[in-house]
Enzyme design. Structure first.
Site, short mmCIF file in Angstrom:
data_model
loop_
_atom_site.label_atom_id
_atom_site.label_comp_id
_atom_site.label_asym_id
_atom_site.label_seq_id
_atom_site.Cartn_x
_atom_site.Cartn_y
_atom_site.Cartn_z
N MET A 85 91.99 9.57 41.28
CA MET A 85 92.60 9.01 42.55
C MET A 85 91.71 8.23 43.60
O MET A 85 91.50 8.24 44.62
CB MET A 85 93.04 10.18 43.42
CG MET A 85 94.18 11.06 42.69
SD MET A 85 95.26 11.72 43.70
CE MET A 85 94.67 12.72 44.36
N ALA B 277 87.92 7.24 45.48
CA ALA B 277 86.78 7.91 46.22
C ALA B 277 85.96 8.48 45.16
O ALA B 277 85.62 9.72 45.41
CB ALA B 277 87.57 9.18 47.22
N HIS C 235 82.87 9.87 42.73
CA HIS C 235 81.56 10.40 42.87
C HIS C 235 81.07 10.70 41.29
O HIS C 235 81.65 10.37 40.48
CB HIS C 235 81.83 11.81 43.74
CG HIS C 235 82.84 12.94 43.23
ND1 HIS C 235 82.74 13.21 42.05
CD2 HIS C 235 84.04 13.01 43.72
CE1 HIS C 235 83.57 14.03 41.82
NE2 HIS C 235 84.47 13.78 42.97
N HIS D 107 83.33 11.92 38.77
CA HIS D 107 84.22 11.28 38.04
C HIS D 107 83.41 10.39 36.96
O HIS D 107 83.71 9.91 35.96
CB HIS D 107 84.82 10.28 38.91
CG HIS D 107 85.73 10.87 39.95
ND1 HIS D 107 85.46 10.81 41.22
CD2 HIS D 107 86.90 11.38 39.62
CE1 HIS D 107 86.60 11.33 41.83
NE2 HIS D 107 87.41 11.71 40.93
N LYS E 228 86.73 21.24 37.40
CA LYS E 228 86.89 21.54 38.79
C LYS E 228 88.47 22.05 39.15
O LYS E 228 88.82 22.98 39.78
CB LYS E 228 86.24 20.80 39.79
CG LYS E 228 86.31 21.41 41.16
CD LYS E 228 85.55 20.68 42.27
CE LYS E 228 86.20 19.21 42.49
NZ LYS E 228 87.55 19.60 43.46
N ASP E 229 89.31 21.12 38.61
CA ASP E 229 90.71 21.14 38.66
C ASP E 229 91.18 22.01 37.32
O ASP E 229 92.17 21.48 36.55
CB ASP E 229 91.48 19.99 38.69
CG ASP E 229 91.10 19.26 40.13
OD1 ASP E 229 91.37 19.86 41.06
OD2 ASP E 229 90.20 18.30 40.00
O1 PAF Z 1 92.54 15.10 39.39
C1 PAF Z 1 93.29 14.01 40.00
O2 PAF Z 1 92.22 13.46 40.63
C2 PAF Z 1 94.64 13.97 39.92
O3 PAF Z 1 95.35 15.04 40.12
C3 PAF Z 1 95.15 13.00 38.77
C4 PAF Z 1 94.79 13.93 37.39
C5 PAF Z 1 94.41 11.58 38.76
C6 PAF Z 1 96.49 12.82 38.61
O4 PAF Z 1 96.83 11.90 40.03
#
Ligand code: PAF
Length: 294
Positions: A48, A50, A52, A55, A167-168
């Site tokens: 999404m 922003a 860092h 990513h 993290k997610d």
């Molecule tokens: O983890 C994220 O940044 C978001 O949930 C994703 C997987 C890009 C979906 O919008």
């Protein structure tokens, strides 16, 4: 072209040296259609923005596994259960682009909302038990939105691999279930959490923390470390109870702290392979983190 008197053979992979940016599904699809997909592996890094180093680590891992790495930047409105959170979500597109170029990412897809959604579009996917616990409980509708956009991106790009941050962790499990339910032939990878030097897990939301909050945000990592160090020394219930004292501070509002099974995310009482997950607001910023146990 002649190099050292030899005819240089055209290397299609070298042609992907520069970041290609697409904003429409059609332009991205037209580009993808030019590739020989029997010979080329595509890796997808949905984000999404922003961006860092967390990513960027996903892009780097993708580059190790795939011939073409496609990052997406799309602040997906359907996964926000809180309008203010959506409006406040940081947007740093130019910096993001520079980071992707530096990381050697091949393609960036960054559509706007109208490109990705029809008005009043409906998506009803049975997320299952993960929808009502932990993140699912505190962010109603969140995983409906996540699966909706990730399915669209998978369908558009048709990647061989897709990379997500640990993290997610719950999100990764939800997306893995969706990929299985829809029989999607995509290898999903959960990549290690990248932390600041002092332990704070990198997150796009961290830039919203003021100095005091930034200092308090360290309690998440400290608490996880405490749990890891003491795992097995007493019951899991007792350990979690003790660890909750890390959040006794007026700037912190703990949402959940749980030691759970790594697949079902149901609480476990025995000592074995598990994960500890935490979510806590620091001032107005909601942070999550986790750690594998033992
Ligand atoms: O983890 C994220 O940044 C978001 O949930 C994703 C997987 C890009 C979906 O919008």
């Amino acid at each position: 072209m002649l190099i050292n008197n030899k005819l240089a053979t055209f290397d299609p992979l070298k042609a992907f040296k520069f970041l290609k940016v697409f904003n429409t599904k059609k332009s991205l699809r037209t580009y993808l259609d030019t590739l020989d997909l029997k010979k080329i592996n595509i890796g997808l890094v949905p984000t999404m923005g922003a961006l860092h180093l967390g990513h960027i680590s996903l892009v780097e891992i993708a580059k190790q596994h795939c011939d073409i790495t496609i990052a997406t930047i799309f602040v997906n409105p359907t996964q926000f259960n809180n309008t203010e959170d959506l409006l406040k979500y940081p947007k740093t597109f130019e910096e993001d682009k520079q980071l992707l170029i530096k990381a050697g990412c091949d393609v960036l897809f960054s559509p706007d909302v109208e490109e990705m959604y029809q008005p009043n579009e409906v998506w009803e996917y049975e997320v299952g038990a993960l929808n009502t616990i932990l993140e699912g409980k505190f962010r109603p509708g969140h995983y409906q939105g996540v699966t909706q956009i990730v399915y669209k991106l998978f369908d558009l790009v048709k990647p061989d691999y897709a990379f997500f941050g640990q993290k997610d962790y719950q999100q990764f499990l939800v997306i893995s279930k969706m990929a299985k339910d829809f029989d999607l032939n995509i290898h999903l990878r959960a990549c290690p959490i990248i932390r600041e030097a002092d332990g704070l897990a990198m997150s796009s939301r961290n830039i919203r923390l003021n100095a005091k909050e930034r200092e308090k945000s360290l309690q998440l990592h400290k608490c996880l470390q405490y749990i890891k160090q003491n795992y097995g020394n007493c019951t899991n219930n007792q350990l979690v109870l003790d660890a909750k004292s890390f959040f006794e501070d007026e700037l912190l509002a703990l949402e959940y702290l749980e030691i759970v099974d790594r697949e079902s995310l149901q609480p476990i009482s025995n000592f074995g392979d598990a994960i500890v997950l935490v979510a806590c607001s620091v001032g107005a910023t909601r942070l999550i983190d986790n750690m594998m146990l033992p």
